[in-house]
Design a protein around this motif. Structure first.
Motif, mmCIF file in Angstrom:
data_model
loop_
_atom_site.group_PDB
_atom_site.id
_atom_site.type_symbol
_atom_site.label_atom_id
_atom_site.label_comp_id
_atom_site.label_asym_id
_atom_site.label_seq_id
_atom_site.Cartn_x
_atom_site.Cartn_y
_atom_site.Cartn_z
ATOM 1 N N GLU A 1 138.047 40.725 76.222
ATOM 2 C CA GLU A 1 138.557 42.103 76.207
ATOM 3 C C GLU A 1 138.074 42.896 77.410
ATOM 4 O OE1 GLU A 1 140.955 43.549 74.401
ATOM 5 O OE2 GLU A 1 141.219 41.555 73.526
ATOM 6 N N SER A 2 136.836 42.689 77.836
ATOM 7 C CA SER A 2 136.315 43.426 78.985
ATOM 8 C C SER A 2 137.065 43.069 80.271
ATOM 9 C CB SER A 2 134.817 43.176 79.153
ATOM 10 O OG SER A 2 134.567 41.795 79.338
ATOM 11 N N VAL A 3 137.483 41.813 80.394
ATOM 12 C CA VAL A 3 138.225 41.384 81.576
ATOM 13 C C VAL A 3 139.657 41.932 81.519
ATOM 14 C CG1 VAL A 3 139.086 39.385 82.866
ATOM 15 C CG2 VAL A 3 136.769 39.361 81.898
ATOM 16 N N ILE A 4 140.256 41.902 80.349
ATOM 17 C CA ILE A 4 141.596 42.467 80.189
ATOM 18 C C ILE A 4 141.571 43.958 80.528
ATOM 19 C CG2 ILE A 4 143.391 43.028 78.487
ATOM 20 C CD1 ILE A 4 142.614 40.306 77.132
ATOM 21 N N ALA A 5 140.557 44.660 80.047
ATOM 22 C CA ALA A 5 140.424 46.089 80.347
ATOM 23 C C ALA A 5 140.239 46.311 81.842
ATOM 24 C CB ALA A 5 139.253 46.685 79.558
ATOM 25 N N ALA A 6 139.432 45.483 82.487
ATOM 26 C CA ALA A 6 139.214 45.622 83.929
ATOM 27 C C ALA A 6 140.510 45.385 84.704
ATOM 28 C CB ALA A 6 138.118 44.661 84.396
ATOM 29 N N ALA B 1 143.590 45.861 83.559
ATOM 30 C CA ALA B 1 144.457 47.016 83.307
ATOM 31 C C ALA B 1 143.985 48.225 84.105
ATOM 32 C CB ALA B 1 144.490 47.329 81.813
ATOM 33 N N ASP B 2 142.685 48.445 84.159
ATOM 34 C CA ASP B 2 142.141 49.562 84.935
ATOM 35 C C ASP B 2 142.473 49.402 86.415
ATOM 36 O OD1 ASP B 2 141.111 50.579 82.587
ATOM 37 O OD2 ASP B 2 139.025 49.996 83.029
ATOM 38 N N TYR B 3 142.365 48.206 86.919
ATOM 39 C CA TYR B 3 142.701 47.941 88.318
ATOM 40 C C TYR B 3 144.175 48.246 88.584
ATOM 41 C CZ TYR B 3 143.806 45.407 92.587
ATOM 42 O OH TYR B 3 144.272 45.071 93.830
ATOM 43 N N ALA B 4 145.049 47.771 87.698
ATOM 44 C CA ALA B 4 146.494 48.023 87.874
ATOM 45 C C ALA B 4 146.794 49.516 87.826
ATOM 46 C CB ALA B 4 147.294 47.270 86.808
ATOM 47 N N ALA B 5 146.154 50.225 86.896
ATOM 48 C CA ALA B 5 146.372 51.673 86.802
ATOM 49 C C ALA B 5 145.874 52.384 88.058
ATOM 50 C CB ALA B 5 145.664 52.226 85.552
ATOM 51 N N GLU B 6 144.727 51.949 88.563
ATOM 52 C CA GLU B 6 144.163 52.538 89.783
ATOM 53 C C GLU B 6 145.108 52.320 90.959
ATOM 54 O OE1 GLU B 6 140.558 51.143 92.591
ATOM 55 O OE2 GLU B 6 140.008 51.542 90.493
ATOM 56 N N ARG B 7 145.650 51.109 91.084
ATOM 57 C CA ARG B 7 146.590 50.817 92.165
ATOM 58 C C ARG B 7 147.852 51.669 92.032
ATOM 59 N NH1 ARG B 7 144.924 49.172 96.562
ATOM 60 N NH2 ARG B 7 147.070 48.608 96.995
ATOM 61 N N ALA B 8 148.321 51.846 90.817
ATOM 62 C CA ALA B 8 149.544 52.631 90.606
ATOM 63 C C ALA B 8 149.328 54.096 90.996
ATOM 64 C CB ALA B 8 149.974 52.539 89.141
ATOM 65 N N ARG B 9 148.130 54.609 90.762
ATOM 66 C CA ARG B 9 147.837 55.997 91.128
ATOM 67 C C ARG B 9 147.716 56.194 92.639
ATOM 68 N NH1 ARG B 9 144.706 55.524 86.418
ATOM 69 N NH2 ARG B 9 142.826 54.985 87.577
ATOM 70 N N MET B 10 147.525 55.146 93.397
ATOM 71 C CA MET B 10 147.314 55.251 94.835
ATOM 72 C C MET B 10 148.622 55.443 95.604
ATOM 73 S SD MET B 10 144.389 52.361 95.358
ATOM 74 C CE MET B 10 143.867 52.823 97.007
ATOM 75 N N ARG B 11 149.722 55.371 94.970
ATOM 76 C CA ARG B 11 151.019 55.477 95.663
ATOM 77 C C ARG B 11 151.277 56.828 96.177
ATOM 78 N NH1 ARG B 11 154.880 51.698 91.988
ATOM 79 N NH2 ARG B 11 153.595 49.900 92.201
ATOM 80 N N PHE C 1 139.614 30.959 84.123
ATOM 81 C CA PHE C 1 141.070 30.908 83.999
ATOM 82 C C PHE C 1 141.510 32.156 83.244
ATOM 83 C CE2 PHE C 1 139.958 26.625 84.843
ATOM 84 C CZ PHE C 1 141.085 25.882 85.165
ATOM 85 N N LEU C 2 142.763 32.577 83.438
ATOM 86 C CA LEU C 2 143.255 33.754 82.725
ATOM 87 C C LEU C 2 143.522 33.468 81.253
ATOM 88 C CD1 LEU C 2 145.605 35.516 85.288
ATOM 89 C CD2 LEU C 2 143.322 36.203 84.518
ATOM 90 N N ALA C 3 143.911 32.248 80.929
ATOM 91 C CA ALA C 3 144.256 31.936 79.546
ATOM 92 C C ALA C 3 144.084 30.442 79.288
ATOM 93 C CB ALA C 3 145.697 32.361 79.256
#
Length: 126
Positions: free
Chosen positions: A109-114, A116-126, A72-74
């Motif tokens: 923390e490792s999942v939160i970082a993953a 965030a990294d995924y969201a940043a990667e998706r944002a760069r793909m635009r 679960f997320l939280a």
């Protein structure tokens, strides 16, 4: 004597079978890493096995220590109310089992970082 250990990845469950695919991949990855003697999935509702069924099966296979990992997320209502009640019932049925509960996977923390990294990667793909 070595204590046999198990991991149960515990999810909410859904009516659509494909919903469990990411959990199945996580289970398979854990199995390939030999993270425990047994790695199983369990669900709160809609899917099988339920958590009581998975814990009973692992106890039957001679597992002595089980780590339940909430996928679960939280920590929401299910993890605050339903899950502790299910674990209490399992401990009463299997007093020999050492059943441990991890925090929700989404709070690591490792999942939160993953995420965030995924969201940043998706944002760069635009």
């Amino acid at each position: 004597m070595t204590v046999r250990s198990g991991i149960v990845l515990f999810g909410h469950g859904a009516r659509a079978p494909e919903w469990a695919a990411p959990m199945e991949r996580a289970r398979d990855r854990l199995r390939s890493q030999a993270a425990a003697d047994e790695v199983e999935l369990a669900f709160l509702e809609f899917m099988a096995p339920t958590l009581p069924e998975a814990l009973d099966e692992l106890a039957q296979r001679g597992i002595a220590r089980i780590e339940v990992i909430p996928m679960f997320l939280a920590q929401g209502g299910h993890l605050k109310r339903d899950l502790p009640a299910l674990l209490d019932e399992a401990r009463a049925r299997h007093p020999q089992l050492d059943i441990r509960l991890a925090p929700a996977v989404g709070e690591a923390e490792s999942v939160i970082a993953a995420m965030a990294d995924y969201a940043a990667e998706r944002a760069r793909m635009r």
